[in-house]
Design an enzyme around this catalytic site. Structure first.
Site: not given
Ligand code: 2PG
Ligand code: MG
Length: 419
Positions: A284, A156, A243, A361-364, A385, A309, A208, A165, A334, A41
């Site tokens: 978020e 996700h 989120d 933050s991580h990514r999915s 997260k 985000d 995730e 999330e 990120k 996303s």
């Molecule tokens: C988000 C992220 C991580 P994605 O939206 O915050 O959880 O998702 O990496 O798919 O953007």
């Molecule tokens: Mg997000």
């Protein structure tokens, strides 16, 4: 001075089985390695993830990005001092020369930037978090409070939950290891409940590691998680976060929620209600990525931590705009949204100067690289997260934090304020 002797990238697979870039940097101190994650996303203002758009991997190959590291970037970095992160990143930005890193690819650039940070810490003989503490001028490191995503929806998961999330935030745990213990218990108790109520297939997990049960209403996951927390006696320690990733159900002029069209004003009322009904402390991307105005309204009307985000994309000019509009009080950090470590550090530092919270933050789509654990500790960001307490690429981050906790660094929970 320690010098970069060689730079070599390759294509590896991420947790969704898609190619991503990994980079090795050699110095006389040995080999340092980093790999980059990938989102599903993604915000439209993110730096460009360069893909091949060729037949291999259904267009998702990263051979062009790998080649950019192995030729243009490798030539430029050879002989440079890896401890000088800002200079290295400046050079990478100049080599690319575009505003959104579309020439070399943010995936190519970030892999080199992060491998260089690891080489820098090795050159100095310190741990990565200490090196980051130094280059970010952070006074005192902290171990972050984790926000663990235990129910997955949106892009996700293959269910009908519109919100992406649902997170548990054990803010009042005694320590990080205690937070992880509590979270693992809640995760497994929730699994039992889901199995009993909806059958075993409801315990399948999303990208995730959170469960992806067949629910379709926004409130239901919050009810299920709250019940589980109460059942286990953790209502004092654990709060909730969401989120919404609202851009994913924004249809140009309306939101499509639970199969029905709705407006930003109605969504706002719904969030206010959620904040009153559940132990929700953090939200978020409650609105789509250009709606600075409704973010600001929610900020005024509730005590929630409002995290940007897709709205911010770890991009300084967007963060400044959000600060002017009072749209948020927290930044989701990120690194691959912006493309270099130094720019990510600058974003975090600006957010802190406005008294915002920062959640790393991580990514999915993740790899086993645990860089963000050290990033969070070294910048004293206070929150991280990294998904559910399940799946190796998620645990790589949490387990590294367990190791760093052994150094006696303070848990951020006690001083964390959400509003
Ligand atoms: C988000 C992220 C991580 P994605 O939206 O915050 O959880 O998702 O990496 O798919 O953007
Ligand atoms: Mg997000």
């Amino acid at each position: 001075m320690v010098k970069i002797l060689a730079v070599k990238a390759r294509s590896i697979l991420d947790s969704r089985g898609n190619p991503t870039v990994e980079c090795d940097i050699k110095t006389e101190k040995g080999l340092s390695r980093a790999s980059v994650p990938s989102g599903a996303s993604t915000g439209s203002h993110e730096a460009v993830e360069l893909r091949d758009n060729a037949k291999a991997y259904l267009g998702k190959g990263v051979e062009r990005a790998v080649k950019n590291v192995n030729t243009i970037i490798a030539r430029a970095l050879k002989g440079k001092d890896p401890t000088r992160q800002e200079e290295i990143d400046k050079l990478l930005i100049e080599l690319d020369g575009t505003a959104n890193k579309s020439k070399l690819g943010a995936n190519a650039i970030l892999s080199a930037s992060l491998a260089c940070a690891r080489a820098g810490s090795a050159a100095k003989g310190v741990e990565l978090f200490e090196h980051i503490q130094k280059i970010s001028s952070t006074k005192k490191c902290t171990i972050p409070v984790p926000a663990l995503n235990i129910i997955n929806g949106g892009k996700h998961a293959g269910n009908k939950i519109d919100v992406q999330e649902y997170m548990i935030i054990p803010v009042k745990a005694k320590s990080f290891s205690h937070a992880l213990q509590i979270s693992s218990e809640i995760y497994h108790k929730l699994k039992e409940t889901l199995k009993l109520r909806f059958g075993a297939s409801a315990t399948n997990v999303g990208d995730e590691g959170g469960f992806a049960p067949p629910l379709d209403c926004i409130e239901e996951p919050l009810e299920l998680i709250t019940d589980t927390i109460i059942k286990l006696g953790y209502w004092k320690e654990v709060k909730l976060g969401m989120d919404v990733a609202a851009t994913s159900f924004w249809k140009g002029n309306k939101y499509l929620v639970e199969g029905k069209e709705t407006t930003a004003d109605l969504l706002l009322e719904r969030y206010e209600e959620l904040a009153k009904t559940f132990p929700l402390v953090s939200i978020e991307d409650p609105f789509y990525e250009e709606d600075f105005e409704h973010f600001a309204q929610l900020h005024t009307k509730t005590d929630l931590q409002i995290i940007g985000d897709d709205l911010l994309c770890t991009n300084l000019s967007r963060i400044k705009k959000a600060a002017e509009h009072h749209s948020c009080n927290a930044l989701l950090l990120k690194m691959n949204q912006i493309g270099t470590l130094s720019e990510a550090l600058a974003a975090a530092s600006y957010a802190k100067s406005r008294h915002w919270n920062v959640m790393v933050s991580h990514r999915s789509g993740e790899t086993e690289d645990n860089f963000i654990a050290d990033l969070c500790v070294g910048t004293a960001s206070g929150q991280i997260k990294a998904g559910a307490p399940c799946r190796g690429e998620r645990l790589a981050k949490y387990n590294q934090l367990l190791r760093l906790e052994e150094k006696g660094i303070k848990y951020a929970g006690k001083n964390l304020r959400f509003s």
